[in-house]
Enzyme design. Sequence first.
Site, PDB file in Angstrom:
ATOM      1  CG  ASN A   1     -40.943 -34.011  35.948  1.00  0.00           C
ATOM      2  OD1 ASN A   1     -41.032 -34.961  35.515  1.00  0.00           O
ATOM      3  ND2 ASN A   1     -40.193 -32.888  35.817  1.00  0.00           N
TER       4      ASN A   1
ATOM      5  CE  LYS B   1     -42.285 -30.967  33.420  1.00  0.00           C
ATOM      6  NZ  LYS B   1     -41.742 -31.733  32.175  1.00  0.00           N
TER       7      LYS B   1
ATOM      8  CG  ASN C   1     -35.607 -40.324  37.430  1.00  0.00           C
ATOM      9  OD1 ASN C   1     -35.895 -41.090  38.302  1.00  0.00           O
ATOM     10  ND2 ASN C   1     -36.274 -40.020  36.394  1.00  0.00           N
ATOM     11  CB  THR C   2     -31.211 -35.072  39.306  1.00  0.00           C
ATOM     12  OG1 THR C   2     -31.182 -35.486  37.945  1.00  0.00           O
ATOM     13  CG2 THR C   2     -30.024 -34.380  40.015  1.00  0.00           C
TER      14      THR C   2
ATOM     15  CG  PHE D   1     -31.510 -34.280  34.226  1.00  0.00           C
ATOM     16  CD1 PHE D   1     -32.898 -34.378  33.903  1.00  0.00           C
ATOM     17  CD2 PHE D   1     -31.302 -33.289  35.269  1.00  0.00           C
ATOM     18  CE1 PHE D   1     -33.882 -33.811  34.594  1.00  0.00           C
ATOM     19  CE2 PHE D   1     -32.336 -32.850  35.936  1.00  0.00           C
ATOM     20  CZ  PHE D   1     -33.515 -32.800  35.451  1.00  0.00           C
TER      21      PHE D   1
ATOM     22  CB  SER E   1     -35.928 -34.618  37.371  1.00  0.00           C
ATOM     23  OG  SER E   1     -35.815 -36.012  37.058  1.00  0.00           O
TER      24      SER E   1
ATOM     25  CG  ASN F   1     -38.145 -41.159  33.048  1.00  0.00           C
ATOM     26  OD1 ASN F   1     -37.171 -40.653  32.977  1.00  0.00           O
ATOM     27  ND2 ASN F   1     -39.331 -40.683  33.075  1.00  0.00           N
TER      28      ASN F   1
HETATM   29  C1  LIG Z   1     -39.251 -41.008  29.300  1.00  0.00           C
HETATM   30  C2  LIG Z   1     -39.583 -39.669  29.906  1.00  0.00           C
HETATM   31  C3  LIG Z   1     -38.301 -38.928  30.064  1.00  0.00           C
HETATM   32  C4  LIG Z   1     -38.922 -37.443  30.671  1.00  0.00           C
HETATM   33  N1  LIG Z   1     -37.657 -36.508  30.870  1.00  0.00           N
HETATM   34  C5  LIG Z   1     -38.027 -35.448  31.240  1.00  0.00           C
HETATM   35  C6  LIG Z   1     -36.928 -34.297  31.282  1.00  0.00           C
HETATM   36  O1  LIG Z   1     -35.988 -34.586  31.014  1.00  0.00           O
HETATM   37  N2  LIG Z   1     -37.272 -33.037  31.650  1.00  0.00           N
HETATM   38  C7  LIG Z   1     -38.489 -32.864  32.081  1.00  0.00           C
HETATM   39  O2  LIG Z   1     -38.743 -31.692  32.768  1.00  0.00           O
HETATM   40  N3  LIG Z   1     -39.766 -33.782  32.266  1.00  0.00           N
HETATM   41  C8  LIG Z   1     -39.482 -35.055  31.659  1.00  0.00           C
HETATM   42  N4  LIG Z   1     -40.273 -35.914  31.680  1.00  0.00           N
HETATM   43  C9  LIG Z   1     -41.662 -35.676  32.190  1.00  0.00           C
HETATM   44  C10 LIG Z   1     -42.673 -35.191  30.872  1.00  0.00           C
HETATM   45  O3  LIG Z   1     -42.266 -33.860  30.487  1.00  0.00           O
HETATM   46  C11 LIG Z   1     -44.069 -34.959  31.537  1.00  0.00           C
HETATM   47  O4  LIG Z   1     -43.985 -33.959  32.457  1.00  0.00           O
HETATM   48  C12 LIG Z   1     -44.625 -36.345  32.175  1.00  0.00           C
HETATM   49  O5  LIG Z   1     -44.336 -37.344  31.301  1.00  0.00           O
HETATM   50  C13 LIG Z   1     -46.066 -36.234  32.386  1.00  0.00           C
HETATM   51  O6  LIG Z   1     -46.689 -36.072  31.069  1.00  0.00           O
HETATM   52  P1  LIG Z   1     -47.296 -37.404  30.205  1.00  0.00           P
HETATM   53  O7  LIG Z   1     -48.035 -38.145  31.306  1.00  0.00           O
HETATM   54  O8  LIG Z   1     -47.973 -36.717  29.106  1.00  0.00           O
HETATM   55  O9  LIG Z   1     -46.090 -38.202  29.717  1.00  0.00           O
HETATM   56  C14 LIG Z   1     -39.865 -37.114  30.983  1.00  0.00           C
HETATM   57  C15 LIG Z   1     -41.046 -37.874  30.877  1.00  0.00           C
HETATM   58  C16 LIG Z   1     -40.732 -39.370  30.248  1.00  0.00           C
HETATM   59  C17 LIG Z   1     -42.027 -40.240  29.750  1.00  0.00           C
END
Ligand SMILES: Cc1cc2nc3c(=O)[nH]c(=O)nc-3n(C[C@H](O)[C@H](O)[C@H](O)COP(=O)(O)O)c2cc1C
Length: 356
Positions: A245, A216, A176-177, A115, A174, A111
């Site tokens: 993350n 985080k 992406n910022t 934000f 993140s 992704n």
């Molecule tokens: C589509 C998507 C959007 C995410 N958006 C955020 C976010 O806004 N803030 C954040 O701290 N982590 C965000 N994450 C990261 C997740 O909270 C997590 O740390 C990461 O995906 C690893 O866990 P997973 O493998 O179980 O997905 C996002 C992950 C995905 C897949």
Amino acid sequence: MIDLFPLVRPLVHALDPETAHNATIKALRLGLTGKIGAEKHDPVLRCEVFGLDFPNPVGLAAGFDKNAEVIRPAHKMGFGFAEAGTVTPKPQVGNDKPRLFRLTADRAVINRFGFNNRGLDYFEGRLRTLPAARGIFGANVGANKDSEDRTADYVSGINQLYGLSDYFTVNISSPNTPGLRALQSKAALEDLVGRVLDARQGKMAAGAAHVPILIKIAPDLLDDDIRDIADVARSSTIDGLIVSNTTITRPESLKSRDKDEAGGLSGAPLMGPSTEILSAVYKATDGQVPLIGVGGIASGADAYAKFRAGASLVQLYSALVYDGPGLVSKINRELAALLKADGFASVADAVGVDQH
Ligand SMILES: Cc1cc2nc3c(=O)[nH]c(=O)nc-3n(C[C@H](O)[C@H](O)[C@H](O)COP(=O)(O)O)c2cc1C
């Protein structure tokens, strides 16, 4: 309860990923999915971490519920706690679409949302609709892309939501910022942590309760970065770290067409690397700082590996895309069985055992 997700998955996956996600949030808000998981929790899963009493240690990771719209449904899925956000002070549209990719052959997701969210006022309004008796909820706060003082954005989030959230996550990881992850460097982190903790101190001086604040972090950190972050966490009153993350790396093993899309990779390929970083952070903090293990969890065995590596709680997101909401109860059942099979009376007894 019969799990209907395997039946509807082909329909959901026929939609483009962001449309499918928005439809899922709508269905959950409307209660169309009903009572998906069990709200009965095995007593072996009960745990107390940073002063909060969790019915089970498996939480919904940030990003699924950016605007705090499905907190109650998340608890009904069987999650022991739910984290919403990342929320930024001002509403933000995020990056251009497409910005979410399913890597089905790899059971992964990329992704680059950036934000996208409706801002703090909307988020606060959502929290004010929650009943007093609800499950544990965390607010994940961030900074606007165009902000001139990003640290001030985190402070605004904490000030505005203080008293409405059981804990806060300061998301500095993140990918992406642009520039956000630079906040993980020692001097920037010390400044950020100082100002965030001052905000809490101010609230407490005015009579509010202590609310835990977590940081985080990214999985793409070097040993020196980990040491610096561990030093800041240990020498401050920060309550815990979330590891991790999404990653900007692309493991060789990836097979899917979209593997080289820009953004953060999550899901199965992140399980190994994020657990290694978790283990390194546990060692660097001498097991003295509570950790939430996130990244690639799709089974009770995956969750168990995170506890054994040093996590006190875990979270997941990407596996829901492939396995649906029934996964949460399944992970809890498998985890309870694994703990009992190894003779542990509680999750806490298994934390960090692979490190000793
Ligand atoms: C589509 C998507 C959007 C995410 N958006 C955020 C976010 O806004 N803030 C954040 O701290 N982590 C965000 N994450 C990261 C997740 O909270 C997590 O740390 C990461 O995906 C690893 O866990 P997973 O493998 O179980 O997905 C996002 C992950 C995905 C897949």
